[in-house]
Design a protein around this motif. Structure first.
Motif, short mmCIF file in Angstrom:
data_model
loop_
_atom_site.label_atom_id
_atom_site.label_comp_id
_atom_site.label_asym_id
_atom_site.label_seq_id
_atom_site.Cartn_x
_atom_site.Cartn_y
_atom_site.Cartn_z
N THR A 106 -0.12 78.51 33.57
CA THR A 106 -0.07 79.97 33.67
C THR A 106 -1.33 80.60 33.09
O THR A 106 -1.62 81.76 33.37
CB THR A 106 1.16 80.51 32.92
OG1 THR A 106 1.11 80.08 31.56
CG2 THR A 106 2.44 80.03 33.58
N GLN A 107 -2.06 79.86 32.26
CA GLN A 107 -3.35 80.30 31.74
C GLN A 107 -4.15 79.05 31.37
O GLN A 107 -3.67 77.94 31.52
CB GLN A 107 -3.18 81.23 30.53
CG GLN A 107 -2.39 80.63 29.39
CD GLN A 107 -2.23 81.61 28.25
OE1 GLN A 107 -3.20 81.94 27.58
NE2 GLN A 107 -1.00 82.08 28.04
N ARG A 108 -5.37 79.23 30.90
CA ARG A 108 -6.23 78.08 30.60
C ARG A 108 -5.60 77.18 29.54
O ARG A 108 -5.19 77.64 28.49
CB ARG A 108 -7.61 78.54 30.16
CG ARG A 108 -8.57 77.38 29.95
CD ARG A 108 -10.01 77.86 29.88
NE ARG A 108 -10.92 76.74 29.89
CZ ARG A 108 -11.34 76.11 30.97
NH1 ARG A 108 -10.92 76.51 32.15
NH2 ARG A 108 -12.18 75.10 30.90
N ALA A 109 -5.56 75.91 29.86
CA ALA A 109 -5.02 74.92 28.93
C ALA A 109 -6.15 74.16 28.26
O ALA A 109 -7.17 73.85 28.89
CB ALA A 109 -4.12 73.95 29.68
N VAL A 110 -5.98 73.88 26.98
CA VAL A 110 -6.97 73.10 26.25
C VAL A 110 -6.41 71.75 25.82
O VAL A 110 -7.13 70.91 25.30
CB VAL A 110 -7.51 73.86 25.02
CG1 VAL A 110 -8.25 75.11 25.45
CG2 VAL A 110 -6.40 74.18 24.05
N GLY A 111 -5.11 71.56 26.03
CA GLY A 111 -4.49 70.30 25.65
C GLY A 111 -3.38 69.92 26.60
O GLY A 111 -2.83 70.76 27.31
N LEU A 112 -3.09 68.63 26.64
CA LEU A 112 -1.99 68.13 27.45
C LEU A 112 -1.35 67.01 26.67
O LEU A 112 -2.03 66.18 26.05
CB LEU A 112 -2.51 67.60 28.79
CG LEU A 112 -1.42 67.14 29.76
CD1 LEU A 112 -1.74 67.62 31.16
CD2 LEU A 112 -1.28 65.64 29.74
N GLU A 113 -0.04 66.98 26.66
CA GLU A 113 0.65 65.89 25.97
C GLU A 113 1.75 65.32 26.84
O GLU A 113 2.36 66.02 27.65
CB GLU A 113 1.21 66.35 24.63
CG GLU A 113 2.36 67.29 24.69
CD GLU A 113 2.90 67.65 23.32
OE1 GLU A 113 3.88 68.41 23.28
OE2 GLU A 113 2.37 67.19 22.28
N LEU A 114 1.97 64.04 26.67
CA LEU A 114 3.07 63.35 27.33
C LEU A 114 4.28 63.53 26.44
O LEU A 114 4.32 63.04 25.32
CB LEU A 114 2.73 61.87 27.52
CG LEU A 114 3.83 60.99 28.10
CD1 LEU A 114 4.17 61.41 29.52
CD2 LEU A 114 3.39 59.54 28.06
N VAL A 115 5.27 64.27 26.94
CA VAL A 115 6.48 64.52 26.16
C VAL A 115 7.30 63.24 26.05
O VAL A 115 7.82 62.90 25.00
CB VAL A 115 7.30 65.67 26.77
CG1 VAL A 115 8.61 65.87 26.03
CG2 VAL A 115 6.49 66.95 26.79
N GLY A 116 7.42 62.52 27.17
CA GLY A 116 8.16 61.27 27.15
C GLY A 116 8.49 60.78 28.55
O GLY A 116 8.31 61.50 29.53
N CYS A 117 8.98 59.55 28.60
CA CYS A 117 9.40 58.95 29.87
C CYS A 117 10.81 58.40 29.70
O CYS A 117 11.20 58.00 28.61
CB CYS A 117 8.47 57.81 30.27
SG CYS A 117 6.79 58.33 30.64
N ARG A 118 11.55 58.40 30.81
CA ARG A 118 12.93 57.91 30.80
C ARG A 118 13.26 57.40 32.20
O ARG A 118 12.52 57.65 33.15
CB ARG A 118 13.89 59.02 30.38
CG ARG A 118 13.91 60.17 31.38
CD ARG A 118 14.62 61.41 30.85
NE ARG A 118 14.68 62.46 31.83
CZ ARG A 118 13.67 63.23 32.18
NH1 ARG A 118 12.48 63.08 31.63
NH2 ARG A 118 13.82 64.19 33.09
N SER A 119 14.37 56.71 32.32
CA SER A 119 14.77 56.31 33.65
C SER A 119 15.49 57.46 34.31
O SER A 119 16.17 58.25 33.66
CB SER A 119 15.69 55.08 33.58
OG SER A 119 16.89 55.41 32.96
N ALA A 120 15.32 57.60 35.62
CA ALA A 120 15.96 58.67 36.37
C ALA A 120 17.43 58.34 36.55
O ALA A 120 17.78 57.19 36.82
CB ALA A 120 15.28 58.85 37.72
N THR A 121 18.27 59.34 36.41
CA THR A 121 19.71 59.11 36.55
C THR A 121 20.23 59.51 37.91
O THR A 121 21.34 59.17 38.28
CB THR A 121 20.49 59.89 35.47
OG1 THR A 121 20.12 61.27 35.56
CG2 THR A 121 20.16 59.36 34.10
N GLY A 122 19.45 60.24 38.66
CA GLY A 122 19.89 60.71 39.98
C GLY A 122 18.91 60.32 41.06
O GLY A 122 17.93 59.64 40.79
N PRO A 123 19.17 60.75 42.30
CA PRO A 123 18.26 60.41 43.39
C PRO A 123 16.93 61.13 43.31
O PRO A 123 16.74 62.07 42.67
CB PRO A 123 19.02 60.84 44.65
CG PRO A 123 20.10 61.74 44.19
CD PRO A 123 20.33 61.50 42.74
#
Length: 123
Positions: A106-123
């Motif tokens: 929505t505006q200029r970003a100066v950082g990015l982080e990986l919040v997390g990964c998980r297995s998908a529960t749905g299609p």
């Protein structure tokens, strides 16, 4: 008699040490087995701000071949506010995936982080 008592004492100490070592090994193996069985695990390799509204990230995801993984990334402004978020699905039948992902902001970003990964529960 003193020699027998000394041998008994040495055997008791040796038995206690071996028993403690065996217990520690079993505890370590059990803990590793339980905590190491994550369905999906990801790493943020790098990111680059392409424009005021776009950030590109390189992700590395490890999962089992049959698992569909979902990883969440979020972008941050200079003040630390979240300015973008995206869930990315990994459906490839591979256990190691390297990919580039584009996140709109929505505006200029100066950082990015990986919040997390998980297995998908749905299609």
């Amino acid at each position: 008699m003193a020699a027998d008592a000394r041998k008994d004492r040495t055997l008791k100490i040796t038995g206690a040490l071996l028993g403690t070592a065996l217990f520690a090994l079993i505890t370590y193996a059990g803990t590793t087995y339980v905590t190491g069985r994550q369905a999906a695990d990801g790493t943020l390799i790098a990111f680059e701000t392409l424009s005021d509204r776009t950030v590109q990230a390189r992700l590395e995801v490890r999962k089992s071949r049959e698992t569909v993984a979902v990883c969440t990334v979020r972008t941050l402004s200079a003040r630390g506010a979240e300015v973008g978020r995206r869930d990315i699905r990994f459906t490839e039948p591979r256990d190691h995936v390297n990919t580039f992902v584009t996140v709109r902001t929505t505006q200029r970003a100066v950082g990015l982080e990986l919040v997390g990964c998980r297995s998908a529960t749905g299609p």
